[in-house]
Motif scaffolding. Structure first.
Motif, short mmCIF file in Angstrom:
data_model
loop_
_atom_site.label_atom_id
_atom_site.label_comp_id
_atom_site.label_asym_id
_atom_site.label_seq_id
_atom_site.Cartn_x
_atom_site.Cartn_y
_atom_site.Cartn_z
N ASN A 103 4.36 4.52 8.51
CA ASN A 103 5.47 4.08 7.64
C ASN A 103 5.79 5.09 6.55
O ASN A 103 6.95 5.39 6.27
N ASP A 157 -2.23 5.84 8.33
CA ASP A 157 -1.81 4.65 9.09
C ASP A 157 -1.10 5.06 10.38
O ASP A 157 -0.08 5.74 10.33
N ASP A 205 -2.97 6.83 2.01
CA ASP A 205 -2.39 5.52 2.36
C ASP A 205 -3.10 5.03 3.62
O ASP A 205 -3.20 5.76 4.61
N LYS A 236 0.83 -1.23 0.00
CA LYS A 236 0.00 0.00 0.00
C LYS A 236 0.86 1.27 0.00
O LYS A 236 0.69 2.16 -0.84
N THR A 237 1.79 1.31 0.95
CA THR A 237 2.60 2.52 1.11
C THR A 237 3.50 2.75 -0.11
O THR A 237 3.58 3.87 -0.62
MG MG Z 1 1.78 0.77 4.75
#
Ligand code: MG
Ligand code: ATP
Length: 305
Positions: A49, A45, A166, A21-22
């Motif tokens: 991250n 998140d 994200d 995802k990131t």
């Molecule tokens: Mg992530």
């Protein structure tokens, strides 16, 4: 730049951890920037991250007000402006360690909304509010309380062509607020058998969210990520193409260069390396531009920072 337009918003989501995802969100944002778009990257998140990866550790450890206050306290919602950090390729609304409390707080807010909306119940909304930190029943009026990010973004709407969100690796209220605010999802999935369950859960979750809030969530496509040349990868690609037969399924191969760029706090477009996967991210960005009506004709009209 005018402030009356609405940004195109896309939430990059999959409840399964580590699907990319990131990585995908940062590189799609980088590709959009490469096409001349102004992008706000939102790190929803609590692990932060992306925030840490983009080199914004100070923002992650910052004292209040933080992203948590903006989401959970309606009196501080317009302070979102104070939180945005400029970055080489995009502006960033960073995550903060306090976001770890957000799931609890947003759950209470959502329960209050339901209680207030249900004439049958005699549960006292202020009793529920006393379990939270910021939430106040007076500020909650609709049938749900998932519109908090939508509202926060509305205050900065005109400044960006795109908002790329994200999301955390679980389905809870934080992710729901991200999907509610964007109403468009991009789904990274690993080409391994465990992805099947994750995709089934995603489809169920979208249906539940649509049922609860009345929105329609549009799938922008799937990004098969960390693809290698094994039989399992091939079978999973076939499966993804079957399940998402009406949508694009892009393929991003496993590349150390993507990890290197992330460690350097940027997308592959801001590195000196030539990465073959850049074309895939540019394809995704082009598909977004087509969907949201950014044509090459108006590319020159977009103002760069
Ligand atoms: Mg992530
Ligand atoms: N195409 C790729 N090639 C090589 N490494 C990759 C690729 N995509 C992601 N990675 C690496 O895989 C790991 C997980 O990726 P990432 O953090 O983007 O996933 P995530 O879905 O955001 O994880 P989480 O669920 O924890 O938020 C990272 O170390 C990242 O650098």
């Amino acid at each position: 730049m005018s402030t009356d337009k609405r940004s195109a918003r896309v939430c990059v989501t999959n409840a399964k951890g580590g699907t990319g995802k990131t990585t995908i969100a940062i590189n799609v944002a980088g590709a959009l920037n490469e096409r001349g778009r102004d992008v706000l990257f939102v790190d929803l998140d609590p692990q932060g991250n992306a925030t840490e990866g983009l080199g914004l550790l100070d923002a992650y450890d910052k004292e209040p007000p933080t992203f948590f206050d903006v989401l959970t306290d309606h009196r501080q919602r317009d302070r979102v402006n104070e939180l945005i950090v400029e970055h080489e390729e995009m502006d960033v609304l960073p995550s903060n360690i306090d976001l770890l409390q957000a799931e609890h707080e947003l759950t209470i807010a959502d329960l209050i909304a339901r209680v207030k909306h249900d004439p049958e119940t005699d549960i006292d909304p202020s009793a529920l509010a006393s379990l939270g930190i910021n939430v106040t029943p007076e500020a909650i009026s609709g049938a749900h309380a998932l519109d908090v990010l939508d509202e926060a973004l509305a205050g900065i709407e005109g400044e960006y062509d795109y908002v790329i969100i994200d999301s955390p690796p679980f389905y809870g209220k934080l992710t729901d607020t991200g999907i509610y605010a964007s109403q468009h999802i991009l789904v990274p999935a690993l080409t391994e058998a465990t992805s099947e369950r994750a995709i089934e859960l995603l489809i169920d979750q979208m249906a539940a969210l649509e049922g609860q809030t009345g929105i329609t969530v549009e799938t922008m496509g799937v990004v098969a990520n960390r693809v290698e040349k094994t039989n399992e990868d091939r079978m999973m690609l076939d499966w993804l193409n079957e399940v998402f037969d009406e949508f694009p399924v892009w393929e991003v191969r496993k590349r150390v260069a993507l990890q290197r760029a992330f460690k350097d706090g940027k997308s592959i477009f801001a590195t000196d390396e030539t990465v073959d996967m850049a074309d895939v991210f540019l394809d995704i960005a082009a598909a977004f531009d087509e969907r949201f009506g950014f044509t090459s004709e108006n590319e020159h009209e977009v103002t760069h920072d």
